[in-house]
Design an enzyme around this catalytic site. Structure first.
Site, PDB file in Angstrom:
ATOM      1  N   CYS A 160       0.858 -19.194   3.612  1.00  0.00           N
ATOM      2  CA  CYS A 160       0.858 -20.709   3.859  1.00  0.00           C
ATOM      3  C   CYS A 160       0.053 -20.967   5.195  1.00  0.00           C
ATOM      4  O   CYS A 160      -0.258 -20.402   6.004  1.00  0.00           O
ATOM      5  CB  CYS A 160       2.236 -21.304   3.921  1.00  0.00           C
ATOM      6  SG  CYS A 160       3.297 -21.008   2.558  1.00  0.00           S
ATOM      7  N   ARG A 167      -6.772 -17.367   3.398  1.00  0.00           N
ATOM      8  CA  ARG A 167      -5.597 -16.609   3.433  1.00  0.00           C
ATOM      9  C   ARG A 167      -4.887 -16.716   2.073  1.00  0.00           C
ATOM     10  O   ARG A 167      -3.920 -15.698   1.843  1.00  0.00           O
ATOM     11  CB  ARG A 167      -4.700 -17.446   4.560  1.00  0.00           C
ATOM     12  CG  ARG A 167      -5.271 -17.287   5.828  1.00  0.00           C
ATOM     13  CD  ARG A 167      -4.606 -18.756   6.728  1.00  0.00           C
ATOM     14  NE  ARG A 167      -3.363 -18.309   7.045  1.00  0.00           N
ATOM     15  CZ  ARG A 167      -2.926 -17.918   8.075  1.00  0.00           C
ATOM     16  NH1 ARG A 167      -3.853 -17.577   9.005  1.00  0.00           N
ATOM     17  NH2 ARG A 167      -1.762 -17.756   8.228  1.00  0.00           N
ATOM     18  N   TRP A 169       1.623 -20.845  -0.246  1.00  0.00           N
ATOM     19  CA  TRP A 169       1.547 -19.957  -1.277  1.00  0.00           C
ATOM     20  C   TRP A 169       3.064 -19.401  -1.382  1.00  0.00           C
ATOM     21  O   TRP A 169       3.995 -19.027  -0.572  1.00  0.00           O
ATOM     22  CB  TRP A 169       1.120 -18.452  -0.156  1.00  0.00           C
ATOM     23  CG  TRP A 169       0.333 -17.522  -0.846  1.00  0.00           C
ATOM     24  CD1 TRP A 169      -0.622 -17.193  -1.719  1.00  0.00           C
ATOM     25  CD2 TRP A 169       1.193 -16.125  -0.962  1.00  0.00           C
ATOM     26  NE1 TRP A 169      -0.738 -15.819  -2.104  1.00  0.00           N
ATOM     27  CE2 TRP A 169       0.474 -15.114  -1.934  1.00  0.00           C
ATOM     28  CE3 TRP A 169       2.407 -15.612  -0.662  1.00  0.00           C
ATOM     29  CZ2 TRP A 169       0.554 -13.798  -1.973  1.00  0.00           C
ATOM     30  CZ3 TRP A 169       2.859 -14.246  -0.595  1.00  0.00           C
ATOM     31  CH2 TRP A 169       1.823 -13.414  -1.501  1.00  0.00           C
ATOM     32  N   ASN A 184       5.863 -23.432   7.314  1.00  0.00           N
ATOM     33  CA  ASN A 184       5.402 -22.127   7.178  1.00  0.00           C
ATOM     34  C   ASN A 184       6.494 -21.255   7.615  1.00  0.00           C
ATOM     35  O   ASN A 184       7.318 -21.410   8.662  1.00  0.00           O
ATOM     36  CB  ASN A 184       4.355 -21.509   7.840  1.00  0.00           C
ATOM     37  CG  ASN A 184       2.936 -21.993   7.367  1.00  0.00           C
ATOM     38  OD1 ASN A 184       3.077 -22.876   6.440  1.00  0.00           O
ATOM     39  ND2 ASN A 184       1.922 -21.619   8.117  1.00  0.00           N
ATOM     40  N   GLY A 185       7.056 -20.128   6.789  1.00  0.00           N
ATOM     41  CA  GLY A 185       8.155 -19.390   7.344  1.00  0.00           C
ATOM     42  C   GLY A 185       9.051 -19.422   6.098  1.00  0.00           C
ATOM     43  O   GLY A 185       8.858 -20.022   4.899  1.00  0.00           O
ATOM     44  N   GLU A 189      -0.552   9.177  -0.464  1.00  0.00           N
ATOM     45  CA  GLU A 189      -1.225   7.918  -0.136  1.00  0.00           C
ATOM     46  C   GLU A 189      -2.103   8.092   1.007  1.00  0.00           C
ATOM     47  O   GLU A 189      -3.134   7.452   0.975  1.00  0.00           O
ATOM     48  CB  GLU A 189      -0.027   6.863   0.388  1.00  0.00           C
ATOM     49  CG  GLU A 189      -0.467   5.605   0.926  1.00  0.00           C
ATOM     50  CD  GLU A 189      -1.340   4.881   0.084  1.00  0.00           C
ATOM     51  OE1 GLU A 189      -1.474   5.227  -1.293  1.00  0.00           O
ATOM     52  OE2 GLU A 189      -1.894   3.601   0.338  1.00  0.00           O
ATOM     53  N   LYS A 223      -6.285   6.899   0.571  1.00  0.00           N
ATOM     54  CA  LYS A 223      -6.808   5.950   1.683  1.00  0.00           C
ATOM     55  C   LYS A 223      -8.020   6.485   2.011  1.00  0.00           C
ATOM     56  O   LYS A 223      -9.004   5.909   1.954  1.00  0.00           O
ATOM     57  CB  LYS A 223      -5.861   5.460   2.698  1.00  0.00           C
ATOM     58  CG  LYS A 223      -4.812   4.712   2.803  1.00  0.00           C
ATOM     59  CD  LYS A 223      -5.034   3.087   2.448  1.00  0.00           C
ATOM     60  CE  LYS A 223      -5.248   2.954   0.963  1.00  0.00           C
ATOM     61  NZ  LYS A 223      -3.976   2.342   0.216  1.00  0.00           N
ATOM     62  N   GLU A 264     -10.662   6.582  -0.566  1.00  0.00           N
ATOM     63  CA  GLU A 264     -11.397   5.236  -1.187  1.00  0.00           C
ATOM     64  C   GLU A 264     -12.348   4.560  -0.430  1.00  0.00           C
ATOM     65  O   GLU A 264     -12.995   3.751  -0.628  1.00  0.00           O
ATOM     66  CB  GLU A 264     -10.173   4.390  -1.669  1.00  0.00           C
ATOM     67  CG  GLU A 264      -9.181   3.842  -0.770  1.00  0.00           C
ATOM     68  CD  GLU A 264      -8.345   2.820  -1.498  1.00  0.00           C
ATOM     69  OE1 GLU A 264      -8.661   2.224  -2.465  1.00  0.00           O
ATOM     70  OE2 GLU A 264      -7.120   3.105  -0.990  1.00  0.00           O
ATOM     71  N   HIS A 301      -0.768  28.733  -4.081  1.00  0.00           N
ATOM     72  CA  HIS A 301      -0.961  28.800  -5.577  1.00  0.00           C
ATOM     73  C   HIS A 301      -2.495  28.241  -5.805  1.00  0.00           C
ATOM     74  O   HIS A 301      -2.684  28.172  -7.116  1.00  0.00           O
ATOM     75  CB  HIS A 301       0.039  28.192  -6.155  1.00  0.00           C
ATOM     76  CG  HIS A 301       1.248  28.548  -5.841  1.00  0.00           C
ATOM     77  ND1 HIS A 301       1.811  29.624  -6.253  1.00  0.00           N
ATOM     78  CD2 HIS A 301       2.411  27.693  -5.156  1.00  0.00           C
ATOM     79  CE1 HIS A 301       3.140  30.006  -5.624  1.00  0.00           C
ATOM     80  NE2 HIS A 301       3.356  28.942  -5.104  1.00  0.00           N
ATOM     81  N   LYS A 322     -10.173  -5.468  -6.114  1.00  0.00           N
ATOM     82  CA  LYS A 322      -8.733  -5.729  -5.652  1.00  0.00           C
ATOM     83  C   LYS A 322      -7.897  -5.744  -6.696  1.00  0.00           C
ATOM     84  O   LYS A 322      -6.653  -5.559  -6.711  1.00  0.00           O
ATOM     85  CB  LYS A 322      -8.781  -7.084  -4.824  1.00  0.00           C
ATOM     86  CG  LYS A 322      -7.630  -7.287  -4.215  1.00  0.00           C
ATOM     87  CD  LYS A 322      -7.346  -6.389  -2.979  1.00  0.00           C
ATOM     88  CE  LYS A 322      -5.838  -6.513  -2.203  1.00  0.00           C
ATOM     89  NZ  LYS A 322      -5.682  -4.890  -1.822  1.00  0.00           N
TER      90      LYS A 322
HETATM   91  C1  F6R Z   1      -5.481   1.689  -3.442  1.00  0.00           C
HETATM   92  C2  F6R Z   1      -5.263   0.391  -4.082  1.00  0.00           C
HETATM   93  C3  F6R Z   1      -5.275   0.625  -5.745  1.00  0.00           C
HETATM   94  C4  F6R Z   1      -4.049  -0.304  -6.319  1.00  0.00           C
HETATM   95  C5  F6R Z   1      -4.127   0.054  -7.776  1.00  0.00           C
HETATM   96  C6  F6R Z   1      -2.934  -0.828  -8.325  1.00  0.00           C
HETATM   97  O1  F6R Z   1      -5.729   1.020  -2.019  1.00  0.00           O
HETATM   98  O2  F6R Z   1      -5.361  -0.768  -3.701  1.00  0.00           O
HETATM   99  O3  F6R Z   1      -5.044   1.883  -5.908  1.00  0.00           O
HETATM  100  O4  F6R Z   1      -2.796   0.165  -5.655  1.00  0.00           O
HETATM  101  O5  F6R Z   1      -5.210  -0.647  -8.217  1.00  0.00           O
HETATM  102  O6  F6R Z   1      -3.068  -2.190  -8.148  1.00  0.00           O
HETATM  103  P1  F6R Z   1      -1.835  -3.179  -8.311  1.00  0.00           P
HETATM  104  O7  F6R Z   1      -0.694  -2.760  -7.295  1.00  0.00           O
HETATM  105  O8  F6R Z   1      -2.186  -4.516  -7.913  1.00  0.00           O
HETATM  106  O9  F6R Z   1      -1.147  -3.039  -9.623  1.00  0.00           O
END
Ligand code: F6R
Length: 629
Positions: A2, A27, A79, A105-106, A502, A506, A509, A525, A624
């Site tokens: 928001c 945002r 939002w 907001n909040g 994870e 990170k 990618e 192994h 994304k």
């Molecule tokens: C990694 C990343 C992707 C998402 C994946 C699933 O940093 O962002 O691996 O986690 O594409 O996306 P969602 O969570 O939107 O289903």
């Protein structure tokens, strides 16, 4: 997320509000609206509220057809959190008589009780939002409250002073707010309040401005007051008056902003990824808001009765990428606390298998975007086969939310960097709540134990902040040790193994450096063959029941010349004997270590990527939202 803007001065307010709202678009939002004063020929003033679902451009074209020359108004981009995106739920919200309009907001934690009490006193609500209670509380404080025969509370006189009414309303609200309010009886005045939600205020040549983000003010002024919790401001065309909660005048410090627009969008951070990593303490706190009411864990949007939950005898977590890694953590917690068998599966595999599903199977679908094609297909498949499906997502009203029986929204707010960071933390916190609930319903944890764990879960917000404040130099040194490598191994055991997955994702990618994660016990192994002098091994070896085992595995790597980087528990000096670089996290219960230990790995990946000249916000080949199979 928001956004708030407000202006009172000599210029036409609607243009200034629209420009400010456009600045806040990055945002993320689903609806927008403004409240503008309208003066009649007889001098009386009314408030016009114009709201639209969708883009600010839609609101702008609607305003273009409205004859509104008001010089005072407030605006908002919403939002959705409480209630779906709709015109009725969009801000501004108004009092029953329409004389007071507010933007907020909040999150108001006690909104349900406040709404019930206000309704009993005759107030009529027109939205599903938590925000609307603020408009009615201010109205009551302004106009006066009638005696309440039900509670015996006597009548209270009205303040007939907007600032005083806002201060009075704030005493009744539990939660977070950045608030701006206007009142038809006090033309030209904007009342502003803040607690745990940002508000900045500035004075331009032709008037006074308020916003939730400095980017919306930057065209008017670069000298702003960042309002602090418990401070209030009265904006008029002539000037700005600041007070404390008692109404006593104060003189807050003025901050000069020398960011350009690009930096301002990123809140002064060099990239969205760092901004989002630094928001994680807030994500933990917001995701937990309202989850413990009257000492009881409260996940009311579950969509399942306690009886249905009690019958669950198998859990599948289905997800992709980072969300899948949140699932690996959930498996540990659900099995340890609730003693229910839990499998974690990539949604893209689950949908093409024939998994064992019965009516007592719970499928938990985790997705930041709420629209990942494989996860959605898996949800549909699971429901056809008779499972109950529970969604965990960051996007209100997304397909995952709509197609699940119940949903928990992570309160990460819009995530812009392609690599997930803050939404992962929101997912892990939400899954932890689900594991606690299942354990409580199954009678495996007592209410007292659940409360204690809930408190400790909340403490992770401060622990993340400690890492952000103290470990950047250590992370930078570790990144220098990795940046020229061709490949890296991430290892850990138990929770550490899940975190390692994870960390490796990170790094690969965003820095394009090949990285793999292994349970540390698996090294001998196969993967240990990769190790030659200088090969980076990044280990999660926090204090846990498997700490000694992890250290033994690291010794095997050390003996072969690996460069060892360890995420360890603060105070562990012993680890320095085998590690080339140590990054510390505060002492934390093993169950909650993923929430803290992931943070240094996010920062490490970002540092390495920057050193290798990569765009950390938009890595190549990635989107994304993955809406295709
Ligand atoms: C990694 C990343 C992707 C998402 C994946 C699933 O940093 O962002 O691996 O986690 O594409 O996306 P969602 O969570 O939107 O289903």
């Amino acid at each position: 997320m928001c956004g708030i803007v407000g202006y009172t001065g000599k210029d036409v307010a609607k243009d200034i509000l629209v420009t400010g709202l456009k600045r806040l678009e990055y945002r993320g939002y689903d609806s927008a609206g403004v409240a503008l004063e309208r003066a009649a020929a007889d001098g009386s003033v009314t408030i016009d509220v114009i709201r639209r679902v969708g883009k600010v451009a839609g609101l702008e074209s609607e305003l273009a057809h409205i004859d509104a020359n008001a010089t005072c108004g407030i605006g908002h981009t919403r939002w959705a959190t409480h209630g779906r995106p709709s015109v009725a739920n969009a801000h501004p919200h108004t009092s029953c008589d329409g004389k007071i309009a507010i933007v907020h907001n909040g999150i108001i934690e006690n909104f349900a009780e406040l709404r019930e009490a206000l309704t009993a006193r005759g107030h009529v609500f027109t939205s599903d939002t938590d925000t609307e209670v603020f408009a009615h509380l201010i109205e009551e404080a302004y106009e006066g409250r009638p005696a309440d025969p039900a509670t015996g509370a006597p009548a209270t006189p009205g303040t007939h002073d907007l600032m005083a009414a806002v201060r009075e309303a704030c005493t009744q609200v539990v939660g977070a707010y950045g608030l701006a309010a206007v009142c038809a009886d006090e033309p030209g005045v904007i009342a502003v309040a803040r607690k745990d939600s940002p508000i900045v205020i500035g004075r331009g040549e032709n008037g006074s401005y308020v916003a939730s983000d400095v980017i919306a003010l930057i065209d008017a002024t670069r000298d702003v007051v960042v309002l602090e919790d418990g401070q209030f401001a009265k904006l008029t065309p002539e000037g700005i008056f600041y007070t404390d909660a008692e109404g006593k005048a104060i003189e807050p410090a003025v901050t000069h902003i020398d960011w350009d627009i690009d930096m301002a969008e990123k809140g002064g951070y060099p990239d969205f990824m760092l901004k989002e990593i630094c928001e994680q303490p807030r994500v933990v706190r917001d995701t937990l808001v309202g989850r413990m009411t009257g000492g009881e864990l409260d996940i009311d949007e579950l969509g399942l009765t306690m009886e249905e939950l009690n019958l669950i005898d198998r859990v599948y977590v289905i997800a992709c990428g980072t969300s899948y890694h949140a699932g690996l953590i959930a498996k540990n917690l659900i099995e340890a606390w609730a003693r229910i068998p839990c499998e974690v599966e990539a949604a893209s595999e689950f949908r093409y298998r024939n998994p064992i599903i019965t009516p007592s199977t719970l499928v938990v679908a985790v997705s930041q975007s709420g629209e990942t094609a494989d996860t959605l297909a898996a949800i549909r498949d699971a429901r056809i086969k008779g499972a109950k499906v529970f969604g965990i997502t960051n996007v209100v009203g997304s397909p995952v939310a709509r197609e699940s029986d119940g949903v928990i929204y992570t309160k990460a707010n819009k995530e812009i960097a392609v690599a997930s960071t803050k939404s992962f933390i929101g997912q892990v916190v939400s899954l932890t709540l689900l594991a606690l609930l299942l354990a409580q319903v199954k009678g495996k944890l007592t209410t007292g134990q659940v409360r204690m764990l809930f408190r400790e879960l909340g403490d992770t917000a401060g622990q993340i902040q400690w890492i952000l404040d103290t470990q950047t130099d250590a992370i930078h040194e570790a990144a220098l040790a990795c940046k020229d490598a061709h490949s890296a191994l991430f290892v850990g055991r138990g929770m550490g193994a899940a975190i390692a997955h994870e960390g490796a994702l990170k790094l690969k990618e965003i820095s394009y450096l090949h990285a793999e994660a292994y349970a540390a016990g698996e090294m001998k192994h196969g993967p240990i063959a990769l190790i030659d002098p200088g090969f980076p091994v990044i280990a999660v070896a926090t204090r846990s029941p498997v700490y000694d085992k992890t250290v033994s595995n690291l010794k095997e790597c050390e003996a072969r010349g690996a460069k060892i980087i360890v995420v360890a528990t603060e105070g562990d000096e012993e680890i320095k004997q085998i590690a080339d670089h140590v990054i510390y996290i505060p002492e934390v219960r093993d169950a909650f270590s993923p929430i803290t230990a992931t943070v240094p790995l996010q920062l490490l990946a970002r540092e390495v990527a920057l050193m290798r000249g990569c765009d950390v916000d938009q890595p190549r080949n990635l989107a994304k939202s993955v809406t295709v199979e």
